[in-house]
Scaffold this active site. Sequence first.
Site, PDB file in Angstrom:
ATOM      1  N   ASN A  48       0.847  -1.203   0.000  1.00 35.66           N
ATOM      2  CA  ASN A  48       0.000   0.000   0.000  1.00 35.66           C
ATOM      3  C   ASN A  48       0.879   1.249   0.000  1.00 35.66           C
ATOM      4  O   ASN A  48       1.663   1.385  -0.959  1.00 35.66           O
ATOM      5  CB  ASN A  48      -1.152  -0.047   1.013  1.00 35.66           C
ATOM      6  CG  ASN A  48      -0.809  -0.224   2.463  1.00 35.66           C
ATOM      7  OD1 ASN A  48      -0.164  -1.173   2.842  1.00 35.66           O
ATOM      8  ND2 ASN A  48      -1.265   0.663   3.297  1.00 35.66           N
ATOM      9  N   ASP A  49       0.762   2.128   0.945  1.00 34.95           N
ATOM     10  CA  ASP A  49       1.334   3.482   0.811  1.00 34.95           C
ATOM     11  C   ASP A  49       2.839   3.537   0.497  1.00 34.95           C
ATOM     12  O   ASP A  49       3.614   2.751   1.037  1.00 34.95           O
ATOM     13  CB  ASP A  49       1.195   4.257   2.127  1.00 34.95           C
ATOM     14  CG  ASP A  49      -0.157   4.131   2.771  1.00 34.95           C
ATOM     15  OD1 ASP A  49      -1.053   3.542   2.167  1.00 34.95           O
ATOM     16  OD2 ASP A  49      -0.305   4.624   3.900  1.00 34.95           O
ATOM     17  N   GLN A  65       4.613   0.344   2.270  1.00 33.02           N
ATOM     18  CA  GLN A  65       3.879  -0.614   3.087  1.00 33.02           C
ATOM     19  C   GLN A  65       3.866  -1.945   2.338  1.00 33.02           C
ATOM     20  O   GLN A  65       3.511  -1.990   1.149  1.00 33.02           O
ATOM     21  CB  GLN A  65       2.455  -0.111   3.317  1.00 33.02           C
ATOM     22  CG  GLN A  65       2.393   1.126   4.194  1.00 33.02           C
ATOM     23  CD  GLN A  65       2.690   0.792   5.642  1.00 33.02           C
ATOM     24  OE1 GLN A  65       1.850   0.272   6.348  1.00 33.02           O
ATOM     25  NE2 GLN A  65       3.901   1.077   6.092  1.00 33.02           N
ATOM     26  N   TYR A 108       3.728   1.001  10.265  1.00 33.80           N
ATOM     27  CA  TYR A 108       2.821   1.796   9.432  1.00 33.80           C
ATOM     28  C   TYR A 108       3.563   2.947   8.734  1.00 33.80           C
ATOM     29  O   TYR A 108       4.773   3.095   8.862  1.00 33.80           O
ATOM     30  CB  TYR A 108       1.660   2.316  10.293  1.00 33.80           C
ATOM     31  CG  TYR A 108       0.490   1.347  10.382  1.00 33.80           C
ATOM     32  CD1 TYR A 108       0.610   0.003  10.026  1.00 33.80           C
ATOM     33  CD2 TYR A 108      -0.756   1.795  10.832  1.00 33.80           C
ATOM     34  CE1 TYR A 108      -0.477  -0.867  10.104  1.00 33.80           C
ATOM     35  CE2 TYR A 108      -1.846   0.936  10.913  1.00 33.80           C
ATOM     36  CZ  TYR A 108      -1.707  -0.393  10.551  1.00 33.80           C
ATOM     37  OH  TYR A 108      -2.780  -1.237  10.630  1.00 33.80           O
ATOM     38  N   SER A 109       2.807   3.787   8.068  1.00 31.52           N
ATOM     39  CA  SER A 109       3.401   4.778   7.163  1.00 31.52           C
ATOM     40  C   SER A 109       4.194   5.859   7.869  1.00 31.52           C
ATOM     41  O   SER A 109       3.962   6.179   9.036  1.00 31.52           O
ATOM     42  CB  SER A 109       2.308   5.412   6.312  1.00 31.52           C
ATOM     43  OG  SER A 109       1.915   4.476   5.346  1.00 31.52           O
ATOM     44  N   GLU A 231      -5.657  10.835   6.834  1.00 26.85           N
ATOM     45  CA  GLU A 231      -4.439  10.032   6.845  1.00 26.85           C
ATOM     46  C   GLU A 231      -3.341  10.734   6.029  1.00 26.85           C
ATOM     47  O   GLU A 231      -3.621  11.592   5.187  1.00 26.85           O
ATOM     48  CB  GLU A 231      -4.718   8.647   6.232  1.00 26.85           C
ATOM     49  CG  GLU A 231      -5.734   7.841   7.048  1.00 26.85           C
ATOM     50  CD  GLU A 231      -5.889   6.407   6.557  1.00 26.85           C
ATOM     51  OE1 GLU A 231      -5.770   5.496   7.375  1.00 26.85           O
ATOM     52  OE2 GLU A 231      -6.133   6.193   5.358  1.00 26.85           O
TER      53      GLU A 231
HETATM   54  C1  FRU Z   1      -3.226   4.662   4.482  1.00 29.66           C
HETATM   55  C2  FRU Z   1      -2.924   3.938   5.786  1.00 29.66           C
HETATM   56  C3  FRU Z   1      -2.104   4.795   6.735  1.00 29.66           C
HETATM   57  C4  FRU Z   1      -1.422   3.766   7.594  1.00 29.66           C
HETATM   58  C5  FRU Z   1      -1.142   2.666   6.610  1.00 29.66           C
HETATM   59  C6  FRU Z   1      -1.205   1.282   7.177  1.00 29.66           C
HETATM   60  O1  FRU Z   1      -3.493   3.797   3.441  1.00 29.66           O
HETATM   61  O2  FRU Z   1      -4.117   3.502   6.401  1.00 29.66           O
HETATM   62  O3  FRU Z   1      -2.859   5.729   7.460  1.00 29.66           O
HETATM   63  O4  FRU Z   1      -0.269   4.249   8.211  1.00 29.66           O
HETATM   64  O5  FRU Z   1      -2.099   2.793   5.575  1.00 29.66           O
HETATM   65  O6  FRU Z   1      -0.863   0.324   6.223  1.00 29.66           O
END
Ligand code: FRU
Length: 484
Positions: A48-49, A65, A108-109, A231
Site C-alpha cells: 500500500n502506501d 507498506q 505503518y506509514s 491520513e
Molecule cells: C493509508 C494507511 C495509513 C497507515 C497505513 C497502514 O493507506 O491507512 O494511514 O499508516 O495505511 O498500512
Amino acid sequence: MTKNVKMKKDMQAYWQSLPELQAALMEKIAADPWRLTYHQMPATGWLNDPNGAVQFKGTYHLYHQYVPETPNGGATHWGHKTSQDMVHFKEEDIFLSPDQLFDEDGVYSGSAFVHDDKIHFFYTGNVKHEGDHDYTYSGREQNTIHVVSADGFTVESREVVIAHADYPAGYTDHIRDPKVFEHEGVYYMILGARTRDNLGHILLYRSDDLYDWSYQGVFLAGNEEQGFMWECPDYFELDDSQVVLFSPQGLLPTTYNYHNPHTVGYLTGAINWDEYAFEPETDFVELDHGFDFYAPQTFEDESGRRILWAWMGIGDTEPEYGNPTVARGWQHAMALPRQLTLENGRLKQRPLPEYQSLRQHTQTHRLCEIEESTLKGEIYELLVEFDETPRSFELTLRQDSKLSYQDGLLTLKHGESGFGRRKRMIPLTDLSQLQIFSDTSSLEIFVNDGEFVMTSRVYPSPDQQMIHVTGDAQGQISYWDLKI
Ligand code: FRU
C-alpha cells in the site's frame, strides 16, 4: 510496552517460513499477464502506501507498506526499492519489520528527513491489544518511532519518540503517519488524526533536535463534511506557496467529486506561526479523479523538484470494485511518480520526463486520418494534442475502457475489465491535451498538461489491444510502445 512481554508473533519462525510462502506466490505471479511492467511493485504479496521517499547522496529510495506473504494485507513491513534514474528500480531487502513491541502489528506509514548526512525516518508503530476492542476507540496504540540511518539500508537507532499514551486528549486511537519539515532551524512534525467525534485533524509537534518532540496544537481541523479521519498528511512549500496535502477518509460524494470511499486532496494557504496553525486560502481540491489513487507523499529531489509518489489503490473499495490479481499472488502497485508545480494557485501533476526514455516506435497521425486498424497496443503512451476543444471525442483505450468528451464532460468508463469500476467524470470547458499511460493492468490519464489526472487499475484480456478513436475532433495523436 512493558519489558519482558513476549511478541505476539515468533519472528524467527516467520522469517524461516517466508521463502517457501513467497516461492508459492511467485509461481502464480510469473504466469500473470496483469503483472505491471514499468510500475513499482514488490516481488510478492501486498503493497500500500509509499513511505520514506527521499533522494540521498544521488540515490532515490522508495520504501512502502508491504506484506510479502499474502496479497490480502496484514501487519506491514517497509519494503524498499532504489533507483538512480526514477525509472529503473532495484528491489532491496525489507528495511523495517513489525518485530518490536512498539510496532508488532505493523510498521505503518511515515516519511524521511535528511539532516547532517543521515536519514531520519519517522513512522507509526501499530499495536493491537488483545481483548474486546473496536480498535478505533480502544485497544490500539499508534506510537511515533524515529529511525536513524546513515545509508538508507541499515538501522542505527530505532526508538519511540512519542508514545501513544502521550497524545493529546479528545482523539481516538487513530493518530499516525508522521511527516517532518524544518522552518527557521526548528523541526516540525505533522500527524493525521481522528477525533472522538469522528473528524479529521492534523496535529503539530515541534523539536529542536529531532529526538524530543512537544505538542503544539491542531495544525488543521476538518468539519463534518470533510471526512472522519485524515491520513498521510504532507506539508511543503512550492513556488512561494504553502500546501497541505492529505488523504481524508469518508468524504460524501458530490456530483463529480469524491466518488471513491477515501480520497486525496490539498489546500493552499499559510502557516500562522503565532498559532501554529495552517490557515487555508483555498477550498479543498481533489487530486485525482480515477478509481485507484491514495496516500501520496512528496519529497524534494536533489535537483529541487517536488515529486509525488502514490499508492495506485485504495482501501475499502470492496464489494464495489476489486483486484483479480489477489488470486495470482499479489495486489497493488505505485502510480507513476509525478512532478508537482503550482500554477495559478493550482497544483499541476506531470509524469516525470524520465519516462520518455521508455518510448519506442513512434507513430504520429492527424486525428482525422486514424483508422481503426492503425493503433494497437497494451503497454503504451498516447499523447493527443487537440487544435481546439473537440465537439466530441471517444477513445477506446483497452478492451472496454473508454475515455470520451462530450458536452463539457470528460468521462472514463470501464466495462467488465474494470472489475466493478464503472464511471468517473470531470467537468471541463477546455480540452487541449491528453497524455495517457497504459500498462498491462493500469491506466493513468493526464488531462490538459497535468491539470487533472484519472488513475485506474483495469484488467483487460491481454489480446484486446485495439485503440479506437472516433468523434468530431481536430488535432494530432502520437503513440509509443513503452519498454522497460
Ligand atoms: C493509508 C494507511 C495509513 C497507515 C497505513 C497502514 O493507506 O491507512 O494511514 O499508516 O495505511 O498500512
